[in-house]
Design a protein around this motif. Structure first.
Motif, PDB file in Angstrom:
ATOM      1  N   SER A  66      20.153  16.726  35.387  1.00 53.01           N
ATOM      2  CA  SER A  66      21.017  15.552  35.198  1.00 53.01           C
ATOM      3  C   SER A  66      21.330  15.376  33.716  1.00 53.01           C
ATOM      4  CB  SER A  66      20.326  14.295  35.729  1.00 53.01           C
ATOM      5  OG  SER A  66      20.099  14.397  37.119  1.00 53.01           O
ATOM      6  N   PRO A  67      22.594  15.173  33.365  1.00 45.69           N
ATOM      7  CA  PRO A  67      22.955  15.038  31.948  1.00 45.69           C
ATOM      8  C   PRO A  67      22.322  13.787  31.333  1.00 45.69           C
ATOM      9  CG  PRO A  67      24.816  14.500  33.355  1.00 45.69           C
ATOM     10  CD  PRO A  67      23.773  15.065  34.250  1.00 45.69           C
ATOM     11  N   LEU A  68      21.934  13.904  30.061  1.00 46.79           N
ATOM     12  CA  LEU A  68      21.333  12.792  29.343  1.00 46.79           C
ATOM     13  C   LEU A  68      22.404  11.993  28.605  1.00 46.79           C
ATOM     14  CD1 LEU A  68      18.248  14.635  27.778  1.00 46.79           C
ATOM     15  CD2 LEU A  68      18.247  13.066  29.732  1.00 46.79           C
ATOM     16  N   PRO A  69      22.326  10.673  28.622  1.00 53.35           N
ATOM     17  CA  PRO A  69      23.317   9.865  27.895  1.00 53.35           C
ATOM     18  C   PRO A  69      23.291  10.156  26.397  1.00 53.35           C
ATOM     19  CG  PRO A  69      22.105   8.513  29.471  1.00 53.35           C
ATOM     20  CD  PRO A  69      21.400   9.841  29.422  1.00 53.35           C
ATOM     21  N   PHE A  70      24.471  10.223  25.811  1.00 53.73           N
ATOM     22  CA  PHE A  70      24.612  10.438  24.371  1.00 53.73           C
ATOM     23  C   PHE A  70      24.478   9.101  23.657  1.00 53.73           C
ATOM     24  CE2 PHE A  70      27.821  10.520  20.812  1.00 53.73           C
ATOM     25  CZ  PHE A  70      27.041  11.247  19.923  1.00 53.73           C
ATOM     26  N   VAL A  71      23.618   9.059  22.634  1.00 53.36           N
ATOM     27  CA  VAL A  71      23.388   7.825  21.888  1.00 53.36           C
ATOM     28  C   VAL A  71      24.221   7.787  20.613  1.00 53.36           C
ATOM     29  CG1 VAL A  71      21.674   6.422  20.687  1.00 53.36           C
ATOM     30  CG2 VAL A  71      21.048   7.618  22.802  1.00 53.36           C
ATOM     31  N   ALA A  72      24.035   8.788  19.746  1.00 47.05           N
ATOM     32  CA  ALA A  72      24.689   8.753  18.438  1.00 47.05           C
ATOM     33  C   ALA A  72      24.630  10.124  17.800  1.00 47.05           C
ATOM     34  CB  ALA A  72      24.016   7.728  17.521  1.00 47.05           C
ATOM     35  N   SER A  73      25.450  10.315  16.760  1.00 50.55           N
ATOM     36  CA  SER A  73      25.387  11.530  15.943  1.00 50.55           C
ATOM     37  C   SER A  73      25.575  11.139  14.488  1.00 50.55           C
ATOM     38  CB  SER A  73      26.466  12.534  16.361  1.00 50.55           C
ATOM     39  OG  SER A  73      27.760  12.014  16.129  1.00 50.55           O
ATOM     40  N   VAL A  74      25.027  11.984  13.590  1.00 51.11           N
ATOM     41  CA  VAL A  74      25.183  11.742  12.150  1.00 51.11           C
ATOM     42  C   VAL A  74      25.559  13.050  11.462  1.00 51.11           C
ATOM     43  CG1 VAL A  74      23.599   9.782  12.057  1.00 51.11           C
ATOM     44  CG2 VAL A  74      22.704  12.088  11.752  1.00 51.11           C
ATOM     45  N   ASP A  75      26.341  12.913  10.409  1.00 52.87           N
ATOM     46  CA  ASP A  75      26.736  14.048   9.571  1.00 52.87           C
ATOM     47  C   ASP A  75      25.774  14.086   8.394  1.00 52.87           C
ATOM     48  OD1 ASP A  75      27.868  15.884   7.849  1.00 52.87           O
ATOM     49  OD2 ASP A  75      29.890  15.050   7.954  1.00 52.87           O
ATOM     50  N   CYS A  76      24.860  15.031   8.402  1.00 51.23           N
ATOM     51  CA  CYS A  76      23.800  15.062   7.392  1.00 51.23           C
ATOM     52  C   CYS A  76      24.338  15.260   5.980  1.00 51.23           C
ATOM     53  CB  CYS A  76      22.799  16.167   7.724  1.00 51.23           C
ATOM     54  SG  CYS A  76      21.918  15.930   9.288  1.00 51.23           S
ATOM     55  N   ALA A  77      25.476  15.915   5.834  1.00 48.95           N
ATOM     56  CA  ALA A  77      26.012  16.214   4.497  1.00 48.95           C
ATOM     57  C   ALA A  77      26.428  14.961   3.742  1.00 48.95           C
ATOM     58  CB  ALA A  77      27.186  17.180   4.608  1.00 48.95           C
ATOM     59  N   VAL A  78      26.760  13.888   4.446  1.00 53.98           N
ATOM     60  CA  VAL A  78      27.241  12.681   3.763  1.00 53.98           C
ATOM     61  C   VAL A  78      26.227  11.534   3.838  1.00 53.98           C
ATOM     62  CG1 VAL A  78      29.667  13.259   4.027  1.00 53.98           C
ATOM     63  CG2 VAL A  78      28.522  11.981   5.840  1.00 53.98           C
ATOM     64  N   LEU A  79      25.056  11.784   4.402  1.00 55.41           N
ATOM     65  CA  LEU A  79      24.026  10.748   4.424  1.00 55.41           C
ATOM     66  C   LEU A  79      23.400  10.594   3.041  1.00 55.41           C
ATOM     67  CD1 LEU A  79      22.029  11.550   7.707  1.00 55.41           C
ATOM     68  CD2 LEU A  79      23.560   9.599   7.320  1.00 55.41           C
ATOM     69  N   PRO A  80      23.010   9.392   2.649  1.00 61.20           N
ATOM     70  CA  PRO A  80      22.230   9.250   1.411  1.00 61.20           C
ATOM     71  C   PRO A  80      20.877   9.917   1.583  1.00 61.20           C
ATOM     72  CG  PRO A  80      22.309   7.171   2.619  1.00 61.20           C
ATOM     73  CD  PRO A  80      23.243   8.101   3.319  1.00 61.20           C
ATOM     74  N   ARG A  81      20.271  10.349   0.483  1.00 74.26           N
ATOM     75  CA  ARG A  81      18.973  11.005   0.522  1.00 74.26           C
ATOM     76  C   ARG A  81      17.880  10.005   0.158  1.00 74.26           C
ATOM     77  NH1 ARG A  81      20.371  15.076   3.422  1.00 74.26           N
ATOM     78  NH2 ARG A  81      18.335  15.987   2.971  1.00 74.26           N
TER      79      ARG A  81
END
Length: 304
Positions: A66-81
């Motif tokens: 059964s497919p799992l619901p998608f919560v969120a995604s992030v672009d690691c290249a533009v995240l603050p460190r």
């Protein structure tokens, strides 16, 4: 920016003793708070909608298919460190969770059946995934919550986090934690000044929190926190007693819990679309640094 050094320099300027600054800073963490992006703000990810998956990849599913619901995604290249959270420098992270089934699943399995973190390396050919057959915005996956929810762009800010026993003067210690935490707190004579300095340097953001990367696990409802659950199910730390000064003063279970808080980090935590469930993904620092996201653990919490 090195936020810990920024704090340390400011504390030294206030004349606080070095040993207290070091002890306090050891408990100070920084988290990446993701909230709904406003006009002109840099978008670093999305909550809901459809994920971008590698071309040819199947939608993540549980053990029954059964497919799992998608919560969120992030672009690691533009995240603050932030220090202590060695996220990939590029690529994207996608989070999937069926919160109700994950809450009921037994802990201690190597790979959670109802939660998944997918890392998509930079340069991989991706495409917006099609909804799994029979699963769209009109299909509920639990109660009246639709499988697909509207997409919301996210922006990021850095916020400091401290354990509740430091911030809250009236914190009600668990019996198993009382000795170790009161001992640590007793070593901080200037704790109020240090907490005040944190608030001055990083005023609390008024934006609504959608997803939190890093920091401390929130204590939700009446159940044990993830660290205690990990200790109970036999997940042990690779750190030895020399990494916990004065460990001989405490019970082995207390020491193990605190070693786990040093070795494991909160990869992501977030309110779900349910009013009573809260998602929390943890990963060891070594696995995070090596991008072994298949070893992420999930601790869905019940808020009531």
């Amino acid at each position: 920016m090195d936020h810990h050094n920024q704090f340390r320099r400011a504390a030294i300027d206030r004349g606080i003793p070095d040993d207290e600054i070091d002890e306090f800073t050891d408990h100070l963490r920084f988290a990446i708070h993701l909230g709904s992006a406003g006009d002109g703000e840099q978008v670093v990810g999305q909550r809901g909608g459809l994920p971008r998956l590698p071309v040819g990849a199947e939608w993540p599913s549980d053990g029954s298919g059964s497919p799992l619901p998608f919560v969120a995604s992030v672009d690691c290249a533009v995240l603050p460190r932030v220090g202590g959270l060695p996220l990939p420098e590029d690529g994207s992270l996608l989070f999937f969770l069926h919160h109700e089934n994950d809450l009921l699943a037994p802990l201690g399995t190597d790979v959670p059946e109802f939660a998944r973190v997918v890392y998509v390396p930079a340069g991989a050919e991706t495409a917006v995934a099609s909804p799994p057959p029979g699963h769209d915005s009109t299909t509920p996956f639990h109660e009246d919550i639709p499988f697909l929810t509207p997409e919301r762009p996210l922006s990021a800010s850095v916020q400091p986090e401290l354990p509740e026993w430091i911030e809250d003067d009236e914190y009600d210690f668990e019996e198993s934690d009382q000795v170790i935490e009161e001992q640590l707190l007793g070593e901080l004579e200037h704790v109020d000044d240090l907490c005040e300095l944190v608030d001055e340097l990083w005023p609390e953001s008024d934006r609504g929190l959608v997803v939190n990367l890093g920091g401390y696990c929130s204590e939700i409802g009446g159940q044990n926190d993830p660290w205690t659950q990990m200790a109970h199910i036999g997940i042990t730390s690779r750190l030895d007693d020399s990494d916990f000064p004065g460990s001989e003063r405490f019970q082995p279970g207390e020491v193990e819990k605190y070693r786990l808080t040093r070795e494991w980090v909160t990869l992501a935590q977030f309110p779900t679309d349910s009013e009573v469930h809260y998602g929390c993904f943890l990963i060891s620092r070594d696995d995070l640094a090596d991008k072994r996201f298949d070893r992420t653990l999930s601790f869905t919490m019940f808020t009531e």
